[in-house]
Scaffold this motif. Sequence first.
Motif, PDB file in Angstrom:
ATOM      1  N   TYR A  41     -22.956  39.109  19.505  1.00  0.00           N
ATOM      2  CA  TYR A  41     -23.204  38.656  20.874  1.00  0.00           C
ATOM      3  C   TYR A  41     -24.504  39.293  21.362  1.00  0.00           C
ATOM      4  N   LYS A 231     -25.567  42.777  22.355  1.00  0.00           N
ATOM      5  CA  LYS A 231     -24.622  43.269  23.362  1.00  0.00           C
ATOM      6  C   LYS A 231     -23.396  43.870  22.678  1.00  0.00           C
ATOM      7  N   LYS A 232     -22.831  43.112  21.728  1.00  0.00           N
ATOM      8  CA  LYS A 232     -21.701  43.646  20.959  1.00  0.00           C
ATOM      9  C   LYS A 232     -21.538  42.890  19.642  1.00  0.00           C
ATOM     10  N   THR A 234     -18.377  41.895  16.805  1.00  0.00           N
ATOM     11  CA  THR A 234     -16.935  41.916  16.522  1.00  0.00           C
ATOM     12  C   THR A 234     -16.656  41.349  15.130  1.00  0.00           C
ATOM     13  N   VAL A 240     -13.623  44.727  18.134  1.00  0.00           N
ATOM     14  CA  VAL A 240     -14.968  45.194  18.503  1.00  0.00           C
ATOM     15  C   VAL A 240     -15.433  46.303  17.551  1.00  0.00           C
ATOM     16  N   TYR A 242     -18.937  47.197  17.636  1.00  0.00           N
ATOM     17  CA  TYR A 242     -20.030  47.861  18.349  1.00  0.00           C
ATOM     18  C   TYR A 242     -20.168  47.245  19.727  1.00  0.00           C
ATOM     19  N   GLU A 243     -20.408  48.083  20.711  1.00  0.00           N
ATOM     20  CA  GLU A 243     -20.727  47.596  22.045  1.00  0.00           C
ATOM     21  C   GLU A 243     -21.874  48.445  22.596  1.00  0.00           C
ATOM     22  N   ASN A 244     -22.921  47.784  23.070  1.00  0.00           N
ATOM     23  CA  ASN A 244     -24.076  48.510  23.594  1.00  0.00           C
ATOM     24  C   ASN A 244     -23.642  49.339  24.806  1.00  0.00           C
TER      25      ASN A 244
END
Length: 415
Positions: A41, A231-232, A234, A240, A242-244
């Motif tokens: 994303y 942004k992320k 999955t 998830v 990674y998420e910024n």
Amino acid sequence: ELNLNSETMSNTIYMENVKNEAEEILKMPLQQIALKNYKIYTYFDQQKQKCLEDSLNNKDYYDINSYGNVADSLGIILDSTTAGVSAMYGKSKYNLTNFKRQPGSAIKPILVYAPALDCGEIYNCSQILDEEVDYNGYSPNNVGNEFHGYVSIRESVAKSLNIPAVKIMDYIGIEKCKSFAQNSGIKFSEYDNGLAIALGGFNEGITMKELVNSYVPFVNDGNFTQAKFIKKITTSDNKVLYENPCTKTQIMGDDTAYLMTDLLVDGVKKGTSSRLKNLPFDVAGKTGTVAIKGTNLNSDVYSIAYTTSDIVGVWLGNYTFEKENNLEGRNNGGTFCTSMVKDVMQNMYTIPPKDFKMPESVVSLKIDEKNMNENHTILLAGEDCPERYTVSEIFAKRFAPTEYSDIYTNINVDF
């Protein structure tokens, strides 16, 4: 959401940067990421991308040089708050994904003026002598080889004068200035140790993303956030990975950020970014021009501008450094690339961005303009100061002047 196995955007600079960032985040090669069907994303904004593409594809903004060639170009838009890259586009035969160039005067806000404001060494109205200087053989010049005598910091920034910037860096100290800029993501090589860096004379240079990213603190109350495309990420079943975090780091006071913005607004109103001045909302801007010594030609030109919502940067340049591709002198930071930035901003907003807001840490005070122009010092206007010699200026409360001018006291003159 992007699927790495699809052809959508596969050949764009934006997509290339997403792929590189994904490899860096997940510490695995692209093929492996694609095989796992991970979902990525991004901060990509279709409407902003279209505005950028339309502007950079407009032939009116490409000056034809004496060899019949036009500049390579690259544009980028960052969200002011998250520092997410919402658009990126370029036109060139070459790979513009992550190249480094000298930033020219576009680096001055974060490398010279903000550090000096943040330690209280200058005010926006401070005056500095623009004169011929020599630092052990290094003698910088202004555009047109002119000297302007005493000039204010406002004028120095707006007109992008070089000698005041070099003088300030010399006074503050090269290492202090570098350290300040590093906190805003600017990278230096081991050879970037001379005063020439005040004017963007870097050995290796920096990327366009790094340059535009360094403006984030000015519009974000002094907070730096690392620019990201992603942004992320999955798994295919939405776990998830990674998420910024959009981590904010306070690298300067909110007073410094506002004072610098105020200077860059002047650059739009009456300086090198003046092609932006008729936009119907608050905008701050800085240009940069990398000239080729001994000629009236340029290798790189920049225009960076921001609102409370977005930061837009455009580079035009000679990617190959071959003489046939140099930019003519009329193709500088204040001309075609600033027109591109204006075009983007004119078309990007359906709702105008909010105005810049002065924080409580900044105060407006009346100063003695006559004293400032004659003695080049900043004193508050006393009760006896005639109105025609009184002018309002803004200051960081923590460094605001406290001494009053008393030259009019007990003078029996009919004002």
